[in-house]
Design a protein around this motif. Structure first.
Motif, PDB file in Angstrom:
ATOM      1  N   LEU A 463       0.925  -1.176   0.148  1.00  0.00           N
ATOM      2  CA  LEU A 463      -0.053  -0.006   0.040  1.00  0.00           C
ATOM      3  C   LEU A 463       0.974   1.196   0.069  1.00  0.00           C
ATOM      4  N   ARG A 464       1.820   1.207   0.702  1.00  0.00           N
ATOM      5  CA  ARG A 464       2.727   2.474   0.876  1.00  0.00           C
ATOM      6  C   ARG A 464       3.457   2.678  -0.306  1.00  0.00           C
ATOM      7  N   THR A 465       3.854   1.745  -1.138  1.00  0.00           N
ATOM      8  CA  THR A 465       4.898   1.751  -2.309  1.00  0.00           C
ATOM      9  C   THR A 465       3.867   2.701  -3.444  1.00  0.00           C
ATOM     10  N   PRO A 466       2.594   2.279  -3.740  1.00  0.00           N
ATOM     11  CA  PRO A 466       1.916   3.068  -4.773  1.00  0.00           C
ATOM     12  C   PRO A 466       1.312   4.310  -4.165  1.00  0.00           C
ATOM     13  N   LEU A 467       1.264   4.500  -2.981  1.00  0.00           N
ATOM     14  CA  LEU A 467       0.906   5.825  -2.240  1.00  0.00           C
ATOM     15  C   LEU A 467       1.824   6.696  -2.301  1.00  0.00           C
ATOM     16  N   THR A 468       2.999   6.056  -2.422  1.00  0.00           N
ATOM     17  CA  THR A 468       4.169   7.073  -2.304  1.00  0.00           C
ATOM     18  C   THR A 468       4.260   7.680  -3.621  1.00  0.00           C
ATOM     19  N   SER A 469       4.144   7.122  -4.734  1.00  0.00           N
ATOM     20  CA  SER A 469       4.146   7.419  -6.198  1.00  0.00           C
ATOM     21  C   SER A 469       2.814   8.604  -6.381  1.00  0.00           C
ATOM     22  N   ILE A 470       1.728   8.165  -5.891  1.00  0.00           N
ATOM     23  CA  ILE A 470       0.480   8.763  -5.977  1.00  0.00           C
ATOM     24  C   ILE A 470       0.658  10.267  -5.075  1.00  0.00           C
ATOM     25  N   ARG A 471       0.974  10.067  -3.865  1.00  0.00           N
ATOM     26  CA  ARG A 471       1.373  11.413  -3.092  1.00  0.00           C
ATOM     27  C   ARG A 471       2.350  12.243  -3.496  1.00  0.00           C
ATOM     28  N   GLY A 472       3.302  11.779  -4.028  1.00  0.00           N
ATOM     29  CA  GLY A 472       4.581  12.435  -4.449  1.00  0.00           C
ATOM     30  C   GLY A 472       4.267  13.228  -5.643  1.00  0.00           C
ATOM     31  N   SER A 473       3.612  12.372  -6.516  1.00  0.00           N
ATOM     32  CA  SER A 473       3.268  13.056  -7.976  1.00  0.00           C
ATOM     33  C   SER A 473       2.091  14.187  -7.694  1.00  0.00           C
ATOM     34  N   LEU A 474       1.080  13.799  -6.850  1.00  0.00           N
ATOM     35  CA  LEU A 474       0.125  14.921  -6.673  1.00  0.00           C
ATOM     36  C   LEU A 474       0.759  16.077  -5.938  1.00  0.00           C
ATOM     37  N   GLY A 475       1.679  15.963  -5.102  1.00  0.00           N
ATOM     38  CA  GLY A 475       2.494  17.103  -4.585  1.00  0.00           C
ATOM     39  C   GLY A 475       3.528  17.926  -5.414  1.00  0.00           C
ATOM     40  N   LEU A 476       3.982  17.297  -6.410  1.00  0.00           N
ATOM     41  CA  LEU A 476       4.713  17.963  -7.358  1.00  0.00           C
ATOM     42  C   LEU A 476       3.904  18.709  -8.357  1.00  0.00           C
ATOM     43  N   LEU A 707      11.496  10.034  -6.803  1.00  0.00           N
ATOM     44  CA  LEU A 707      12.833  10.643  -5.978  1.00  0.00           C
ATOM     45  C   LEU A 707      13.776  11.393  -6.933  1.00  0.00           C
ATOM     46  N   THR A 708      13.802  11.084  -8.356  1.00  0.00           N
ATOM     47  CA  THR A 708      14.756  11.791  -9.108  1.00  0.00           C
ATOM     48  C   THR A 708      14.103  13.227  -9.298  1.00  0.00           C
ATOM     49  N   ALA A 709      12.947  12.970  -9.367  1.00  0.00           N
ATOM     50  CA  ALA A 709      12.341  14.560  -9.784  1.00  0.00           C
ATOM     51  C   ALA A 709      12.526  15.472  -8.403  1.00  0.00           C
ATOM     52  N   ILE A 770      24.739   6.686   3.487  1.00  0.00           N
ATOM     53  CA  ILE A 770      23.253   5.845   2.839  1.00  0.00           C
ATOM     54  C   ILE A 770      22.007   6.397   3.600  1.00  0.00           C
ATOM     55  N   ILE A 771      21.229   6.775   2.893  1.00  0.00           N
ATOM     56  CA  ILE A 771      19.782   7.261   3.444  1.00  0.00           C
ATOM     57  C   ILE A 771      18.898   5.832   3.102  1.00  0.00           C
ATOM     58  N   VAL A 772      18.316   5.438   3.776  1.00  0.00           N
ATOM     59  CA  VAL A 772      17.411   4.214   3.617  1.00  0.00           C
ATOM     60  C   VAL A 772      15.963   4.870   3.494  1.00  0.00           C
ATOM     61  N   VAL A 773      15.507   4.514   2.025  1.00  0.00           N
ATOM     62  CA  VAL A 773      13.922   5.041   1.668  1.00  0.00           C
ATOM     63  C   VAL A 773      13.321   3.629   1.592  1.00  0.00           C
ATOM     64  N   SER A 774      12.468   3.231   2.543  1.00  0.00           N
ATOM     65  CA  SER A 774      11.731   1.909   2.183  1.00  0.00           C
ATOM     66  C   SER A 774      10.526   1.961   3.047  1.00  0.00           C
ATOM     67  N   ASN A 796      10.595   6.518   6.044  1.00  0.00           N
ATOM     68  CA  ASN A 796       9.518   5.617   5.581  1.00  0.00           C
ATOM     69  C   ASN A 796       8.760   6.207   4.573  1.00  0.00           C
ATOM     70  N   LYS A 797       8.372   5.064   3.580  1.00  0.00           N
ATOM     71  CA  LYS A 797       7.244   5.643   2.698  1.00  0.00           C
ATOM     72  C   LYS A 797       6.073   5.558   3.137  1.00  0.00           C
ATOM     73  N   PRO A 798       5.081   6.502   2.504  1.00  0.00           N
ATOM     74  CA  PRO A 798       5.512   7.562   1.567  1.00  0.00           C
ATOM     75  C   PRO A 798       6.336   8.434   1.842  1.00  0.00           C
ATOM     76  N   ILE A 799       7.106   9.253   0.878  1.00  0.00           N
ATOM     77  CA  ILE A 799       8.112   9.820   1.448  1.00  0.00           C
ATOM     78  C   ILE A 799       7.629  11.433   1.308  1.00  0.00           C
ATOM     79  N   GLU A 800       8.106  12.278   2.365  1.00  0.00           N
ATOM     80  CA  GLU A 800       7.829  13.584   2.422  1.00  0.00           C
ATOM     81  C   GLU A 800       9.170  14.484   1.786  1.00  0.00           C
ATOM     82  N   GLN A 801       8.872  15.309   1.008  1.00  0.00           N
ATOM     83  CA  GLN A 801       9.944  16.079   0.037  1.00  0.00           C
ATOM     84  C   GLN A 801      11.034  16.536   0.895  1.00  0.00           C
ATOM     85  N   ASP A 802      10.213  17.448   1.851  1.00  0.00           N
ATOM     86  CA  ASP A 802      11.146  18.239   2.877  1.00  0.00           C
ATOM     87  C   ASP A 802      12.067  17.333   3.718  1.00  0.00           C
ATOM     88  N   ARG A 803      11.467  16.233   4.128  1.00  0.00           N
ATOM     89  CA  ARG A 803      12.063  15.296   4.811  1.00  0.00           C
ATOM     90  C   ARG A 803      13.282  14.655   4.175  1.00  0.00           C
TER      91      ARG A 803
END
Length: 843
Positions: A463-476, A707-709, A770-774, A796-803
């Motif tokens: 659940l967190r992995t697709p939410l990461t994409s959705i939340r991050g994309s919406l944020g961008l 992440l790269t974005a 090393i920064i763990v993003v998982s 932790n995923k989902p990722i907060e851009q500022d964090r």
């Protein structure tokens, strides 16, 4: 005992031990001859001896610890009033009053008088009271001593008036002289006590030796016994003379006596011996098989008849007891839990079939065996389990129930299985005589718990992995990364973003409940000023309040208060309390936030204007999945997990949560420890730099793109690797070029944990942050334990851009060196460790 208390010499300790042992021997002998009325006094005296023995042992411990004499006396004092009454009763004193005067003794024999003298001189007498006066300095003991002296004088005067021998008169004179010296010593002791002299010094100044008193009393006893023996000899001679006179006419009466004797023998045989033999035979049959034995003999209304009647009752009772025992056996055999009993040495006294089946033994194989050595000898990891640490031994030693939720029992074949068990001591006549152990195999429960944990882990990741994409994309997109959007599209994206956040909160609540249940919820505690966090929580939740047509207002502040907390978890607590208050408040009302410091505690209260909490719901308000209106048509949204999670977080902060409810609304409050304000150190901020190259290791294309974005927008260059092999290829092609690595732990092929280990062991990559993003960051951090310190940050995923950007900046620039408090009493070791860590931290 008092001599040991005063003098603290080992010889007095040993003598007291010997005296207690001798007294117990006398009581045992007395008990075999005692009447029914004498049993209770003997029991009281025996209990008193046990109390004195315990007091003596504690005196020895306190002496070794250097405790003051008066403190030892106060902490070891024995209440012996009941035992003294029993002792006086055994000395043939009136049982109604429990006391004895001189006039009662004077009417008796010399032996009784001597025994009374011993009592008046010894235990509860002159010497006993004088010693108590020396130690405790209580005037009641001085008065008691004076009464003892007066009584002794009266008794000795009466004894001298009797027919006494030369030896007796000498002994009486010696006793009078000793008592006179005690009288003189009492006056001197009174003076020394008033002067505050130490009891041990007073004891050394006493002039009377107890041996002279004992010698005089023994001399009186010998003289009295000799006189009694002489009188008995005279009576015996008189009886012999009478027998010789009667012997001459004895033959006249011999024949009738013989006839009478034969008749008596026949009577005894027919009326007593034969019925008793029948009773004996029936008792043997009852012992062999009470169910088939017949008791139908009727011997009338005499003693033998009563024996037969009692035998019938005994048979009926035996049958009932056997039936009850068989019922108990059937019950024990039918239950699924294993049950066995042990004695105080841990040896099996009984075991049910379920227990023997689970342990792989036959029931008769375990009878009388030490079950710990056979079935509980090791922990689940195979390490030795000492019997002294066994919960069953603890229950027997401390006479209390013990419940263990997770340990291992071992079968006969050497395999183990997880168990939950309870141990209950068996108490008989106020003494523990053994214990009963009830256990159950929890292998299935363990399997279900593993399945649940794996399911939660899978749900978290999937659940967190697709939410990461959705939340991050919406944020961008909302942030303008793809240009300005039409107003209608912006509204739709705002709705999608809000519902994404709502779904994320729901997932986080479910995962938080799992962490709470397993005890694995992580906290990062720091000193934080309280009011800025309160203001921040009010601001963060203002939009939620607006949706419900309410407002938040801080009506009482404490600007100088700080708390030691995990800031994120604290804001989570405030968000739960504020959102609850907003949901249940009336429209256009105000939710009040009050902060009040009391001593070393600060109370944060959130007061709403809702309908209050129903009385029937108040006891369950902090339970999981509970809401005051749990019907499908309820007006208030939510999972019913918020307050349960809030309570767990507050308790982890050493705080408490509670509420006050009335018809005009409810007030929830939390009490937390308050600390002085401390200045926090702000990490140095990184700068945008196109020369900083970041290696992103992520197998999910959507998350990798996100992440790269995020990093590109901040000015970082990125290389993307979808697995460990590709990451190593980048590292070999660009040696020393990477400023940091972001790493997902769930990778195809070689996992992230193994890759971290390889990176740290290779000298070319060991220094790269090393920064763990998982989605499994917290769980993996716990698994790594000490190895987790080689990671710069855990996200932790989902990722907060500022964090993410903050973590990357700190890793790229190096930030400030961590400040570490080193607790060490050896200065050389401290300097050595400081030198070893000089490049890594400030020690």
């Amino acid at each position: 005992l008092k001599d040991y208390l005063i003098r603290r010499e080992i010889v007095d300790f040993k003598k007291s031990k010997q005296d207690i042992a001798s007294a117990r021997f006398i009581i045992r002998r007395y008990h075999s001859l005692a009447t029914a009325q004498e049993i209770e006094p003997l029991k009281l005296i025996g209990e008193m001896l046990s109390n004195y023995e315990q007091a003596l042992n504690r005196m020895a411990q306190f002496n070794q610890q250097g405790v003051a004499m008066q403190d030892i006396d106060a902490r070891t004092r024995v209440d012996d009033h009941a035992a003294i009454k029993g002792l006086l009763f055994l000395q043939h004193v009136s049982s109604r009053s429990g006391t004895e005067g001189v006039e009662d003794v004077l009417s008796g024999s010399k032996i009784r008088l001597i025994n009374w003298l011993r009592g008046e001189l010894g235990y509860n007498g002159l010497i006993h009271n004088l010693k108590n006066f020396i130690v405790r300095r209580d005037e009641k003991y001085r008065e008691a001593t004076e009464l003892n002296i007066a009584s002794l004088y009266s008794a000795l005067d009466y004894y001298q008036a009797l027919d006494t021998s030369t030896a007796e008169r000498a002994a009486l004179n010696d006793l009078k002289q000793d008592i006179a010296r005690y009288e003189s010593d009492l006056a001197q002791v009174s003076l020394l006590v008033r002067q505050g002299m130490d009891p041990a010094e007073i004891d050394r100044k006493l002039t009377v030796q107890q041996q002279s008193i004992i010698h005089a009393l023994n001399q009186l006893s010998r003289s009295a016994h000799n006189q009694n023996e002489q009188k008995a000899h005279q009576v015996s001679e008189q009886i012999k003379a009478m027998q010789s006179i009667l012997a001459a006419g004895l033959w006249v009466y011999l024949l009738p006596l013989l006839i009478l004797l034969i008749f008596i023998i026949w009577l005894i045989r027919s009326r007593i011996i034969k019925p008793v033999s029948e009773v004996t035979l029936m008792m043997q049959k009852l012992a062999d098989n009470p169910f088939d034995s017949v008791v139908d003999v009727d011997s009338g209304d005499n003693e033998i008849g009563k024996m037969f009647a009692a035998l019938k009752v005994f048979k009926n009772n035996s049958i009932q007891m056997l039936q009850e025992a068989e019922l108990i056996r059937l019950i024990l055999g039918s239950v699924q839990e294993g049950i066995y009993g042990v004695d105080t040495e841990g040896k099996v006294t009984f075991i049910n079939s379920a227990a023997s089946r689970m342990l792989g033994w036959q029931e008769n194989e375990l009878q009388g065996k030490a079950i710990h050595d056979l079935c509980h000898h090791s922990y689940s990891d195979g390490s030795h389990y000492p019997v002294i640490e066994c919960p069953t031994s603890l229950a027997i030693r401390e006479s209390r129930n013990v419940h263990i939720y997770d340990e291992a029992f071992w079968r006969k074949d050497g395999t183990s299985f997880p168990v939950e068990f309870s141990t209950v001591p068996i108490i008989e006549s106020h003494q523990v005589v053994g214990a009963v152990v009830v256990f159950r195999d929890i292998s299935e429960r363990k399997r279900i718990e593993r399945m649940k944990s794996e399911f939660i882990s899978t749900v978290s990741h999937e659940l967190r992995t697709p939410l990461t994409s959705i939340r991050g994309s919406l944020g961008l997109i909302n942030g303008g990364a793809v240009g300005e959007l039409p107003a209608e599209a912006g509204k739709l994206l705002k709705i999608a973003s809000n519902n994404t956040e709502r779904l994320l909160l729901l997932i986080n609540d479910i995962l938080d409940v799992e962490k709470i249940e397993s005890g694995e919820m992580n906290f990062s505690f720091h000193s934080r000023k309280l009011m800025p966090m309160i203001d921040c929580s009010v601001e963060d939740n203002a939009s939620f309040a607006k949706q419900h047509s309410v407002s938040f207002k801080v009506t009482q502040r404490e600007d100088d208060v700080s708390i030691y907390c995990d800031e994120g978890r604290f804001l989570q607590v405030m968000a739960n309390l504020l959102s609850n208050a907003a949901k249940f408040s009336a429209k256009n009302s105000t939710v009040e936030i009050l902060v009040e410091k009391k001593y070393n505690t600060v109370r944060i209260s959130v007061k709403d204007s809702g309908p209050g909490i129903p009385k029937e719901f108040q006891s369950r308000i902090f339970d999981r999945f509970t809401q005051s209106d749990s019907t499908d048509s309820r007006k208030k949204s939510g999972t019913g997990l918020g307050l349960n999670i809030t309570r767990a977080i507050v308790e982890k902060h050493d705080g408490q949560i509670g509420f006050v409810s009335c018809k005009q609304g409810a007030t929830f409050y939390i009490d937390l420890p308050a600390i002085e304000v401390q200045q926090s150190v702000q990490p140095a901020k990184g700068k945008k730099s196109s020369s900083s190259l970041i290696l992103v290791i992520e197998d999910d294309p959507d998350v990798a793109t996100l992440l790269t974005a995020m990093l590109d927008e901040e000015g970082y260059d990125c290389h993307l690797a979808e697995n460990a092999e590709r990451a190593w290829q980048f590292l070999k092609d660009n040696p020393g070029q990477y400023s940091a690595i972001t790493l997902d732990l769930i990778l195809p092929g070689k996992g992230g944990i193994a890759l971290i280990d390889e990176l740290r062991k290779n000298h070319l990559t060991s220094a790269i942050p090393i920064i763990v993003v998982s989605a499994k960051a917290d769980e993996s951090k716990r698994l790594l334990r000490g190895g987790a310190v080689c990671i710069s940050d855990w996200l932790n995923k989902p990722i907060e851009q500022d964090r993410l950007l903050s973590a990357v900046k700190l890793a790229v620039t190096g930030g400030q060196k961590p400040r570490i408090l080193h607790v060490e009493d050896d200065e050389d070791i401290h300097q050595l460790v400081k030198a070893m860590l000089s490049g890594c931290c400030q020690l």
